[in-house]
Scaffold this motif. Structure first.
Motif, PDB file in Angstrom:
ATOM      1  N   CYS A   1       0.763  -1.194  -0.123  1.00 16.87           N
ATOM      2  CA  CYS A   1       0.185   0.056   0.195  1.00 16.87           C
ATOM      3  C   CYS A   1       0.754   1.366   0.197  1.00 16.87           C
ATOM      4  CB  CYS A   1      -0.750   0.001   1.132  1.00 16.87           C
ATOM      5  SG  CYS A   1      -1.735   1.568   1.424  1.00 16.87           S
TER       6      CYS A   1
ATOM      7  N   SER B   1       0.040   4.114   0.785  1.00 17.87           N
ATOM      8  CA  SER B   1      -0.275   4.980   1.894  1.00 17.87           C
ATOM      9  C   SER B   1       0.217   4.466   3.137  1.00 17.87           C
ATOM     10  CB  SER B   1      -1.926   5.071   1.702  1.00 17.87           C
ATOM     11  OG  SER B   1      -2.410   5.910   2.954  1.00 17.87           O
ATOM     12  N   CYS B   2      -0.037   3.448   3.647  1.00 18.53           N
ATOM     13  CA  CYS B   2       0.392   2.795   4.871  1.00 18.53           C
ATOM     14  C   CYS B   2       1.544   2.028   4.841  1.00 18.53           C
ATOM     15  CB  CYS B   2      -0.822   2.243   5.892  1.00 18.53           C
ATOM     16  SG  CYS B   2      -1.240   0.611   5.131  1.00 18.53           S
TER      17      CYS B   2
ATOM     18  N   HIS C   1       1.501  -1.250   4.164  1.00 20.42           N
ATOM     19  CA  HIS C   1       1.028  -2.630   4.236  1.00 20.42           C
ATOM     20  C   HIS C   1       1.144  -3.707   3.216  1.00 20.42           C
ATOM     21  CE1 HIS C   1      -1.761  -5.798   6.191  1.00 20.42           C
ATOM     22  NE2 HIS C   1      -1.838  -6.058   4.960  1.00 20.42           N
TER      23      HIS C   1
ATOM     24  N   CYS D   1      -7.230  -1.357   0.912  1.00 22.41           N
ATOM     25  CA  CYS D   1      -5.953  -1.834   1.738  1.00 22.41           C
ATOM     26  C   CYS D   1      -6.507  -2.468   2.831  1.00 22.41           C
ATOM     27  CB  CYS D   1      -5.061  -0.862   1.939  1.00 22.41           C
ATOM     28  SG  CYS D   1      -3.786  -0.974   3.291  1.00 22.41           S
TER      29      CYS D   1
ATOM     30  N   CYS E   1      -4.910  -0.076   6.129  1.00 23.00           N
ATOM     31  CA  CYS E   1      -5.385   1.366   6.421  1.00 23.00           C
ATOM     32  C   CYS E   1      -6.943   1.634   5.689  1.00 23.00           C
ATOM     33  CB  CYS E   1      -4.612   2.292   6.013  1.00 23.00           C
ATOM     34  SG  CYS E   1      -4.490   2.551   4.095  1.00 23.00           S
TER      35      CYS E   1
END
Ligand SMILES: [Zn+2]
Length: 400
Positions: free
Chosen positions: A359, A361-362, A364, A373, A376
């Motif tokens: 991911c 964004s986070c 993961h 995801c 998050c």
């Protein structure tokens, strides 16, 4: 994860807070020269805390619950206690505390909404989705700031696959927060379209996909689904065009669409067309991604895929030493092809052992592609790694 020691720390904090409060109350009382002989409420706290420290949690809970009905000034502490029980996973106790707060007839509307929200959190944690949903709806309708409750509602509706309801709530959230919700809304329409496609309802799926496109024009997932629908209905040319646009606009999605593109090109006997589509990527920073797609999809035709793989194997010192690059440079014809297939197969087995997606964004990492995801809960932030994740492969490889 809170531990026993954090709980004790909190209890000690409450002793300090209660003692400070009792002292202030004592001064206040002395100033007023009051003759009241009622014992300070802090004694109830201290008794409750002693019970907590003696591990007699149920008796302590009874004491705190009795105090909720009478103690005006310590409502925040009761909220803190309720959320502490929830964090410890003692959900029955958290629910009891919050229900008792709600039973007070004199709560202000803010206190009431805070208690309803907290009770909703308890139910959510306990997996009682219906009850949690109904409380968050109540707060979203009545509270001055409905945004947190709308956020929780969206999460519940997503987990239940109630996509149409979730679309309505996202629109409310957009109005309240001023933040665009087009990406999740378009994905909800895609979820509905996928469900319809799975049920063989092409016409229904087409309707959802149009709405997805209206919600957000450039959405690779929508294009992939429209391509699937087009291929199902015999329009291979449209399917090809849609998937080509996905590759040009989002090269990181190549591993998701390469098998479909390869199938369409083979059927039209036009692997040269696939070569022409992918070749411009070889001179960009997307080149390792093309090789990665070739490895994970087990494809070495057309030649651009083989070239991308050789570029990857010989361009990285570590990989070059692992795969015997000199042998590859000396081989030719069928021998070279067999060598490449063996190397690609070995790398594929390694890659499939560890997480291949990440991911943006986070961070993961996961083994499967998901449009949302799992870490998050963001939409459209997960992509295949553009490089071979050898670090995680080595971390997760079983010891020999
Ligand atoms: Zn994430």
């Amino acid at each position: 994860m809170p531990t026993e020691s954090t709980f004790l720390l909190f209890a000690l904090f409450m002793v300090a807070a209660a003692a400070g409060w009792a002292y202030a109350r004592f001064l206040d009382r002395r100033d007023r020269d009051s003759q009241e002989d009622e014992p300070p409420l802090s004694q109830g706290y201290l008794r409750g805390l002693n019970l907590l420290l003696d591990d007699e949690t149920d008796k302590a809970l009874e004491m705190f619950v009795r105090m909720i009905a009478t103690d005006d000034e310590a409502l925040d502490t009761h909220f803190a206690l309720g959320s502490l029980f929830r964090r410890r996973g003692e959900l029955d106790r958290a629910i009891r505390i919050h229900q008792n707060i709600l039973a007070r007839p004199d709560l202000s509307s803010v206190q009431r909404h805070t208690a309803l929200f907290a009770l909703g959190e308890d139910y959510l944690r306990a997996g009682l989705m219906d009850r949690a949903e109904s409380l968050f709806r109540q707060v979203a309708e009545q509270a001055e700031d409905p945004e947190p409750a709308l956020g929780r509602l969206v999460g519940i509706l997503e987990s239940l696959g109630e996509w149409e309801q979730a679309i309505i709530v996202r629109h409310e959230l957009e109005k309240v927060s001023g933040e665009r919700q087009d990406v999740p809304v378009a994905h909800y329409y895609c979820e509905l379209a996928e469900r319809a496609l799975g049920n063989g309802e092409s016409r229904v799926a087409r309707g959802w996909l149009k709405k997805a496109q209206r919600a957000r024009r450039a959405l690779p997932r929508g294009a992939i689904l429209r391509a699937r629908l087009a291929e199902h209905e015999g329009d291979s040319a449209l399917a090809w065009r849609l998937l080509s646009e996905v590759v040009r606009g989002s090269p990181a999605l190549l591993p998701e669409v390469l098998p479909d593109l390869h199938r369409l090109a083979s059927r039209r006997e036009d692997l040269a067309g696939l070569d022409a589509l992918l070749r411009p990527l070889l001179t960009t920073r997307e080149a390792p991604g093309v090789a990665y797609a070739a490895i994970t999809c087990d494809l070495l035709d057309p030649p651009v895929l083989e070239e991308a793989l050789i570029g990857l194997l010989t361009g990285d010192d570590t990989l070059a030493s692992l795969v015997d690059a000199p042998a590859l440079a000396q081989a030719s014809g069928e021998a070279r092809r067999q060598l490449l297939e063996r190397m690609s197969g070995g790398l594929r087995r390694l890659v499939h052992r560890g997480p291949r997606y990440q991911c943006g964004s986070c961070g993961h990492r996961s083994q499967r592609m998901s449009w949302q995801c799992p870490g998050c809960r963001s939409w459209d932030t997960t992509r295949a790694a553009a490089t071979l994740p050898l670090d995680t492969v080595l971390e997760t490889s079983p010891r020999q």
